[in-house]
Design an enzyme around this catalytic site. Structure first.
Site, short mmCIF file in Angstrom:
data_model
loop_
_atom_site.label_atom_id
_atom_site.label_comp_id
_atom_site.label_asym_id
_atom_site.label_seq_id
_atom_site.Cartn_x
_atom_site.Cartn_y
_atom_site.Cartn_z
N ASP A 9 1.00 -63.59 6.20
CA ASP A 9 1.43 -64.98 6.05
C ASP A 9 2.95 -65.11 6.06
O ASP A 9 3.67 -64.16 5.72
CB ASP A 9 0.93 -65.55 4.72
CG ASP A 9 -0.58 -65.78 4.69
OD1 ASP A 9 -1.27 -65.33 5.62
OD2 ASP A 9 -1.04 -66.39 3.72
N HIS A 164 2.26 -60.35 3.46
CA HIS A 164 3.34 -61.19 4.01
C HIS A 164 4.23 -60.36 4.93
O HIS A 164 4.79 -59.35 4.50
CB HIS A 164 4.17 -61.79 2.87
CG HIS A 164 3.39 -62.73 2.01
ND1 HIS A 164 2.59 -62.28 0.98
CD2 HIS A 164 3.25 -64.07 2.05
CE1 HIS A 164 2.01 -63.34 0.41
NE2 HIS A 164 2.38 -64.43 1.04
ZN LIG Z 1 2.33 -68.56 2.18
#
Ligand SMILES: [Zn+2]
Length: 221
Positions: A9, A164
């Site tokens: 993400d 991430h």
């Molecule tokens: Zn996020």
């Protein structure tokens, strides 16, 4: 043995995303990148999303600005500004199921994620809403998240994990995590556990009340 679906993400990020893509390609692992719409305005980052797509990853929508969680925004145009603009930026890289992942700030699964007008928008525009069931907090603990991630994998038959592709050092440990997950019996897959997808192609297929705030009902004009 366990199944493991990986998602990345908040990118694309020039310092990290290409390295993550290299690692995944070398191992033949297909994942989903939930991108930030405004980042795709940078041609270099847009090319990274295109590379992910060309290499078999899915590109999902993770809001345009990733600032205030959608369930906490008073603006009646939230859905268009945050989801619509991002889907436009993703353009022809989009998956047919139009994956969208909300955020709550800190990884919580609660009523910060959505609000009624956002749910309406997702259903009208045939989006699929993708949540998660494993979040090892790589942003909080860039050197220690791997142990937590492995424990989460072992705790359930199929983990949908949020990582991430951001600077900060966490992805320096991605190869170590993948090595150890493989040793522990991981079966990597790209699709999502049904319990984590409460809206699929615009249809509400799982209860969503706990993810929807009442901000619009309480807003004063
Ligand atoms: Zn996020």
């Amino acid at each position: 043995m366990f199944d493991l679906t990986l998602t990345f993400d908040n990118g694309p990020e020039p310092a990290v995303t290409p390295l993550v893509l290299d690692i995944l390609r070398e191992r033949g692992i297909s994942t989903t990148f939930f991108v930030i719409g405004e980042k795709l305005g940078d041609p270099e980052r847009r090319r990274m999303a295109a590379r992910a797509h060309d290499e078999g990853h899915w590109v999902g929508n993770h809001t345009f600005t990733h600032t205030v969680p959608l369930g906490q925004q008073h603006d009646p145009q939230t859905a268009q500004h945050e989801i619509g603009r991002t889907q436009d930026a993703i353009g022809n890289l989009a998956h047919a199921q139009r994956w969208f992942r909300p955020f709550g700030g800190g990884g919580n699964l609660d009523d910060r994620l959505l609000k009624p007008s956002v749910v309406d928008y997702l259903t009208r525009n045939k989006h699929s809403c993708v949540l998660w069931n494993a979040i090892p907090r790589d942003w909080d603990d860039p050197d220690g998240w791997v142990e937590r991630a492995l424990a989460q994998c072992r705790s359930q038959p199929w983990s949908l994990m949020v990582l991430h592709d951001l600077p900060g050092g966490a992805m320096d440990h991605l190869e170590d995590f993948l090595d150890r997950a493989e040793t522990a019996g991981a079966r990597f897959r790209q699709d999502f556990p049904p319990d984590c997808v409460p809206i699929r192609s615009g249809e509400i297929v799982r209860p969503i009340e706990s993810y929807v705030s009442s901000i619009e009902e309480s807003a004063r004009q």
